[in-house]
Design a protein around this motif. Sequence first.
Motif, PDB file in Angstrom:
ATOM      1  N   ILE A 116       0.853  -1.193   0.000  1.00  0.00           N
ATOM      2  CA  ILE A 116       0.000   0.000   0.000  1.00  0.00           C
ATOM      3  C   ILE A 116       0.887   1.240   0.000  1.00  0.00           C
ATOM      4  CG2 ILE A 116      -1.821   1.275   1.169  1.00  0.00           C
ATOM      5  CD1 ILE A 116      -2.761  -1.407   0.139  1.00  0.00           C
ATOM      6  N   ILE A 117       0.829   1.993  -1.079  1.00  0.00           N
ATOM      7  CA  ILE A 117       1.686   3.174  -1.235  1.00  0.00           C
ATOM      8  C   ILE A 117       0.880   4.302  -1.885  1.00  0.00           C
ATOM      9  CG2 ILE A 117       3.813   1.811  -1.448  1.00  0.00           C
ATOM     10  CD1 ILE A 117       3.660   2.287  -4.490  1.00  0.00           C
ATOM     11  N   ASP A 118       1.506   5.483  -1.909  1.00  0.00           N
ATOM     12  CA  ASP A 118       0.949   6.611  -2.650  1.00  0.00           C
ATOM     13  C   ASP A 118       1.515   6.588  -4.072  1.00  0.00           C
ATOM     14  OD1 ASP A 118      -0.552   7.834  -0.500  1.00  0.00           O
ATOM     15  OD2 ASP A 118       1.369   8.470   0.354  1.00  0.00           O
ATOM     16  N   TYR A 119       0.646   6.736  -5.050  1.00  0.00           N
ATOM     17  CA  TYR A 119       1.111   6.831  -6.435  1.00  0.00           C
ATOM     18  C   TYR A 119       0.141   7.695  -7.229  1.00  0.00           C
ATOM     19  CZ  TYR A 119      -2.249   3.009  -7.543  1.00  0.00           C
ATOM     20  OH  TYR A 119      -3.363   2.235  -7.703  1.00  0.00           O
ATOM     21  N   ARG A 120       0.481   7.971  -8.459  1.00  0.00           N
ATOM     22  CA  ARG A 120      -0.333   8.861  -9.278  1.00  0.00           C
ATOM     23  C   ARG A 120      -0.890   8.098 -10.474  1.00  0.00           C
ATOM     24  NH1 ARG A 120      -1.853  13.894  -8.979  1.00  0.00           N
ATOM     25  NH2 ARG A 120      -2.158  15.240 -10.803  1.00  0.00           N
ATOM     26  N   VAL A 121      -2.143   8.391 -10.775  1.00  0.00           N
ATOM     27  CA  VAL A 121      -2.806   7.834 -11.952  1.00  0.00           C
ATOM     28  C   VAL A 121      -2.876   8.929 -13.008  1.00  0.00           C
ATOM     29  CG1 VAL A 121      -4.934   6.825 -12.874  1.00  0.00           C
ATOM     30  CG2 VAL A 121      -4.167   6.232 -10.557  1.00  0.00           C
TER      31      VAL A 121
ATOM     32  N   LEU B  39      -6.733   3.642 -21.114  1.00  0.00           N
ATOM     33  CA  LEU B  39      -7.360   4.912 -20.776  1.00  0.00           C
ATOM     34  C   LEU B  39      -6.620   5.662 -19.672  1.00  0.00           C
ATOM     35  CD1 LEU B  39     -11.122   3.820 -20.745  1.00  0.00           C
ATOM     36  CD2 LEU B  39      -9.709   4.516 -22.682  1.00  0.00           C
ATOM     37  N   ALA B  40      -5.850   4.941 -18.857  1.00  0.00           N
ATOM     38  CA  ALA B  40      -5.074   5.576 -17.784  1.00  0.00           C
ATOM     39  C   ALA B  40      -3.885   4.693 -17.439  1.00  0.00           C
ATOM     40  CB  ALA B  40      -5.939   5.812 -16.547  1.00  0.00           C
ATOM     41  N   THR B  41      -2.814   5.326 -16.978  1.00  0.00           N
ATOM     42  CA  THR B  41      -1.582   4.611 -16.636  1.00  0.00           C
ATOM     43  C   THR B  41      -1.047   5.093 -15.293  1.00  0.00           C
ATOM     44  OG1 THR B  41      -0.146   6.239 -17.713  1.00  0.00           O
ATOM     45  CG2 THR B  41      -0.945   4.398 -19.078  1.00  0.00           C
ATOM     46  N   THR B  42      -0.015   4.421 -14.812  1.00  0.00           N
ATOM     47  CA  THR B  42       0.763   4.878 -13.677  1.00  0.00           C
ATOM     48  C   THR B  42       2.239   4.598 -13.969  1.00  0.00           C
ATOM     49  OG1 THR B  42       0.989   4.783 -11.252  1.00  0.00           O
ATOM     50  CG2 THR B  42       0.667   2.681 -12.382  1.00  0.00           C
ATOM     51  N   THR B  43       3.131   5.382 -13.379  1.00  0.00           N
ATOM     52  CA  THR B  43       4.569   5.215 -13.605  1.00  0.00           C
ATOM     53  C   THR B  43       5.241   4.791 -12.306  1.00  0.00           C
ATOM     54  OG1 THR B  43       4.565   6.907 -15.331  1.00  0.00           O
ATOM     55  CG2 THR B  43       6.696   6.330 -14.370  1.00  0.00           C
ATOM     56  N   PHE B  44       6.016   3.726 -12.361  1.00  0.00           N
ATOM     57  CA  PHE B  44       6.691   3.209 -11.172  1.00  0.00           C
ATOM     58  C   PHE B  44       7.947   4.019 -10.880  1.00  0.00           C
ATOM     59  CE2 PHE B  44       3.823  -0.171 -12.066  1.00  0.00           C
ATOM     60  CZ  PHE B  44       3.578  -0.769 -10.837  1.00  0.00           C
ATOM     61  N   SER B  45       8.112   4.389  -9.616  1.00  0.00           N
ATOM     62  CA  SER B  45       9.249   5.217  -9.206  1.00  0.00           C
ATOM     63  C   SER B  45      10.546   4.425  -9.105  1.00  0.00           C
ATOM     64  CB  SER B  45       8.961   5.861  -7.841  1.00  0.00           C
ATOM     65  OG  SER B  45       8.918   4.863  -6.821  1.00  0.00           O
ATOM     66  N   GLY B  46      10.438   3.131  -8.882  1.00  0.00           N
ATOM     67  CA  GLY B  46      11.616   2.305  -8.659  1.00  0.00           C
ATOM     68  C   GLY B  46      12.027   2.235  -7.202  1.00  0.00           C
TER      69      GLY B  46
ATOM     70  N   VAL C 128       5.969   2.536 -17.339  1.00  0.00           N
ATOM     71  CA  VAL C 128       4.602   3.054 -17.446  1.00  0.00           C
ATOM     72  C   VAL C 128       3.653   1.868 -17.597  1.00  0.00           C
ATOM     73  CG1 VAL C 128       3.029   4.500 -18.772  1.00  0.00           C
ATOM     74  CG2 VAL C 128       5.420   5.200 -18.480  1.00  0.00           C
ATOM     75  N   MET C 129       2.728   1.744 -16.660  1.00  0.00           N
ATOM     76  CA  MET C 129       1.863   0.574 -16.590  1.00  0.00           C
ATOM     77  C   MET C 129       0.394   0.961 -16.768  1.00  0.00           C
ATOM     78  SD  MET C 129       1.605  -2.698 -16.163  1.00  0.00           S
ATOM     79  CE  MET C 129       3.390  -2.878 -15.883  1.00  0.00           C
ATOM     80  N   PRO C 130      -0.344   0.281 -17.619  1.00  0.00           N
ATOM     81  CA  PRO C 130      -1.787   0.539 -17.727  1.00  0.00           C
ATOM     82  C   PRO C 130      -2.513   0.320 -16.403  1.00  0.00           C
ATOM     83  CG  PRO C 130      -1.027  -0.705 -19.626  1.00  0.00           C
ATOM     84  CD  PRO C 130       0.120  -0.674 -18.655  1.00  0.00           C
ATOM     85  N   VAL C 131      -3.439   1.198 -16.111  1.00  0.00           N
ATOM     86  CA  VAL C 131      -4.295   1.106 -14.927  1.00  0.00           C
ATOM     87  C   VAL C 131      -5.742   0.832 -15.329  1.00  0.00           C
ATOM     88  CG1 VAL C 131      -5.239   2.408 -12.965  1.00  0.00           C
ATOM     89  CG2 VAL C 131      -2.807   2.581 -13.517  1.00  0.00           C
ATOM     90  N   VAL C 132      -6.191   1.496 -16.383  1.00  0.00           N
ATOM     91  CA  VAL C 132      -7.563   1.347 -16.863  1.00  0.00           C
ATOM     92  C   VAL C 132      -7.511   1.034 -18.358  1.00  0.00           C
ATOM     93  CG1 VAL C 132      -9.820   2.445 -17.120  1.00  0.00           C
ATOM     94  CG2 VAL C 132      -8.368   3.037 -15.160  1.00  0.00           C
ATOM     95  N   TRP C 133      -8.268   0.031 -18.775  1.00  0.00           N
ATOM     96  CA  TRP C 133      -8.333  -0.257 -20.208  1.00  0.00           C
ATOM     97  C   TRP C 133      -9.689  -0.819 -20.599  1.00  0.00           C
ATOM     98  CZ3 TRP C 133      -4.596  -3.589 -17.627  1.00  0.00           C
ATOM     99  CH2 TRP C 133      -4.994  -4.922 -17.492  1.00  0.00           C
ATOM    100  N   LYS C 134      -9.927  -0.795 -21.911  1.00  0.00           N
ATOM    101  CA  LYS C 134     -11.076  -1.481 -22.474  1.00  0.00           C
ATOM    102  C   LYS C 134     -10.609  -2.225 -23.714  1.00  0.00           C
ATOM    103  CE  LYS C 134     -12.833   2.569 -25.023  1.00  0.00           C
ATOM    104  NZ  LYS C 134     -13.986   3.482 -25.194  1.00  0.00           N
ATOM    105  N   ARG C 135     -11.380  -3.206 -24.124  1.00  0.00           N
ATOM    106  CA  ARG C 135     -10.976  -4.061 -25.229  1.00  0.00           C
ATOM    107  C   ARG C 135     -12.193  -4.823 -25.749  1.00  0.00           C
ATOM    108  NH1 ARG C 135      -6.977  -7.196 -24.909  1.00  0.00           N
ATOM    109  NH2 ARG C 135      -7.804  -9.105 -25.806  1.00  0.00           N
TER     110      ARG C 135
END
Length: 216
Positions: free
Chosen positions: A113-118, A152-159, A169-176
């Motif tokens: 559980i961490i803080d991150y940005r979408v 539709l939305a991503t997040t970037t890992f800080s390392g 850069v990882m997808p967070v929201v998608w449709k298909r």
Amino acid sequence: MSDALIVWGGWSGHEPEQCAAIVADMLKEEGFNVSVETSTRAFADPGLADLGLIVPIYTMSRIEKDEVANLSKAVREGVGLAGFHGGMGDAFREAVEYQFMCGGQWVAHPGNIIDYRVNVTRADDPIMKGIGDFDYHSEQYYMHVDPSNEVLATTTFSGEHAPWIEGVVMPVVWKRRHGEGRVFYSSLGHVAKEFDVPQMRTILRRGMVWAARKTP
């Protein structure tokens, strides 16, 4: 009015029963007739083909071959599939046919559980309308994802918690699409409390409505 089926179970840490109740209320507000089941045997019901939407909330566990075959067939023929976090994206780890349908599979959440940005990547999509980039406090899902997803939305890992993925850069929201069926997924929503986050709730609500097979 469309019929929706929620099937919940599996690992209790994701609070599937509580989340299922919230999702059921959301769908009823959108005009769906909602049924709720607690066994994967529901996926083997031939009646799946007549539904408008299926929402799995079933982290880990197992799904039998006849169950996943019937579920996949129903979606290929036009039934919508929508879900969130591990309830859809980390269900039935041995069932590659299920993962093929969903468009991704959870593999890690570095730091827990961490803080991150979408980051919203498709502000023009109706699902993301009026939603800008936002901060989030939860598990940041690292996933294996299908390149055919419409992200539709991503997040970037800080390392910070896994240096070798810094900047990923990882997808967070998608449709298909899966055959004729619409599939929607959001990795947000670790526990029921996260439905209090307006962006998470709105994105999932709109995504479920988008995925549902439209009645004539």
